[in-house]
Design an enzyme around this catalytic site. Structure first.
Site, PDB file in Angstrom:
ATOM      1  N   THR A   9       0.905  -1.351   0.270  1.00 22.87           N
ATOM      2  CA  THR A   9      -0.014   0.083   0.259  1.00 22.87           C
ATOM      3  C   THR A   9       1.069   1.242   0.097  1.00 22.87           C
ATOM      4  OG1 THR A   9      -1.828   1.316   1.421  1.00 22.87           O
ATOM      5  CG2 THR A   9      -0.122   0.353   2.568  1.00 22.87           C
ATOM      6  N   GLY A  10       0.122   2.659  -0.577  1.00 20.03           N
ATOM      7  CA  GLY A  10       1.276   3.895  -0.660  1.00 20.03           C
ATOM      8  C   GLY A  10       0.133   4.716   0.404  1.00 20.03           C
ATOM      9  N   ASP A  70      -7.282  -4.744   1.113  1.00 22.75           N
ATOM     10  CA  ASP A  70      -8.254  -4.327   0.506  1.00 22.75           C
ATOM     11  C   ASP A  70      -9.297  -3.988   1.146  1.00 22.75           C
ATOM     12  OD1 ASP A  70      -8.432  -2.944  -2.093  1.00 22.75           O
ATOM     13  OD2 ASP A  70     -10.656  -4.388  -2.034  1.00 22.75           O
ATOM     14  N   GLY A 158      -9.774   8.784   5.762  1.00 22.34           N
ATOM     15  CA  GLY A 158     -10.433   7.913   5.244  1.00 22.34           C
ATOM     16  C   GLY A 158     -12.051   8.259   5.478  1.00 22.34           C
ATOM     17  N   ASP A 160     -13.536   8.237   8.159  1.00 24.48           N
ATOM     18  CA  ASP A 160     -14.027   7.606   9.804  1.00 24.48           C
ATOM     19  C   ASP A 160     -14.561   8.572  10.445  1.00 24.48           C
ATOM     20  OD1 ASP A 160     -12.258   5.964   9.656  1.00 24.48           O
ATOM     21  OD2 ASP A 160     -10.037   6.197  10.528  1.00 24.48           O
ATOM     22  N   ARG A 186     -10.359  -2.770  10.158  1.00 26.45           N
ATOM     23  CA  ARG A 186      -8.411  -3.973   9.820  1.00 26.45           C
ATOM     24  C   ARG A 186      -8.467  -4.697  11.233  1.00 26.45           C
ATOM     25  NH1 ARG A 186      -7.459   0.583   7.589  1.00 26.45           N
ATOM     26  NH2 ARG A 186      -8.458  -0.088   5.733  1.00 26.45           N
TER      27      ARG A 186
END
EC number: 3.6.1.66
Length: 202
Positions: A9-10, A70, A158, A160, A186
């Site tokens: 991931t970046g 993902d 994101g 949140d 997660r």
């Protein structure tokens, strides 16, 4: 000596959240951006498929074991959107993407009553020992809540600040990182991963 593993991931938010937990599992996490590895095109039709695509590519390019996540936000009132397209819901990239995505979500939900704003975060984590690993470890986690009418909180990333969790009676962005790690989608997926790693003897 810790085992090196590439995190595919970046997304700096994911790097921090996952690195904190994976370090406890005995892994030295290297973000793929540190190795100048770009993300492949996400052409999967499910979270699992996209996580596999990313993990296999990172492992191929680095020659190291890889782990990929993902994840996305699923809103039933929107037919499951943003879903697989959560990160690019507003159609933009770059530092403004999160804010634009949240703005679009608020806009499309503005007419939806509080009783129909249910949502869930989904996370799928895939771990590979090598690019052609025939038996990847797959771990999934979900958490349930609802979408607020305005952003609340300064933490997280994101969606949140829009995701209200009845479990903690606030948005994810109002939680300290240490608190979010206990209940997030997660975190739940990582907990499943930890159990599977222990069972597999990895």
């Amino acid at each position: 000596m810790k085992q090196k593993i590439v995190l595919a991931t970046g997304n700096l938010g994911k790097v921090k959240e996952m690195s904190d937990v994976l370090a406890d599992f005995g892994f030295e996490v290297i973000a793929q951006t540190e190795l100048n590895i770009e993300s492949p095109e996400e052409t999967g039709l499910t979270f699992v498929e996209n996580a596999l695509l990313k993990a296999r590519y990172a492992s191929k390019m680095s020659g190291l074991p890889a782990i990929a996540d993902d994840s996305g936000l699923v809103v039933p009132a929107l037919g499951g959107a943003p879903g697989l397209y959560s990160a690019r819901y507003a159609g933009v990239d770059g530092p403004d993407a999160d804010a634009k995505n949240r703005a679009k979500l608020l806009h499309v939900l503005h007419h939806i009553a509080p009783t129909h704003r249910q949502a869930k975060f989904v996370s799928c984590i895939v771990m590979l020992q090598h690019e052609h690993d025939p038996s990847p470890i797959i771990a999934e986690g979900e958490c349930y809540g609802e979408i607020g009418f305005a952003e609340k909180g300064e933490n997280g990333f994101g969606y949140d600040s829009l995701f209200f969790s009845p479990e903690v009676n606030c948005t994810f962005a109002e939680l300290a990182t240490s608190e979010k790690k206990k209940i997030s989608h997660r975190a739940k997926a990582l907990s499943v991963l930890q159990t599977k790693l222990a069972t597999k003897g990895a």
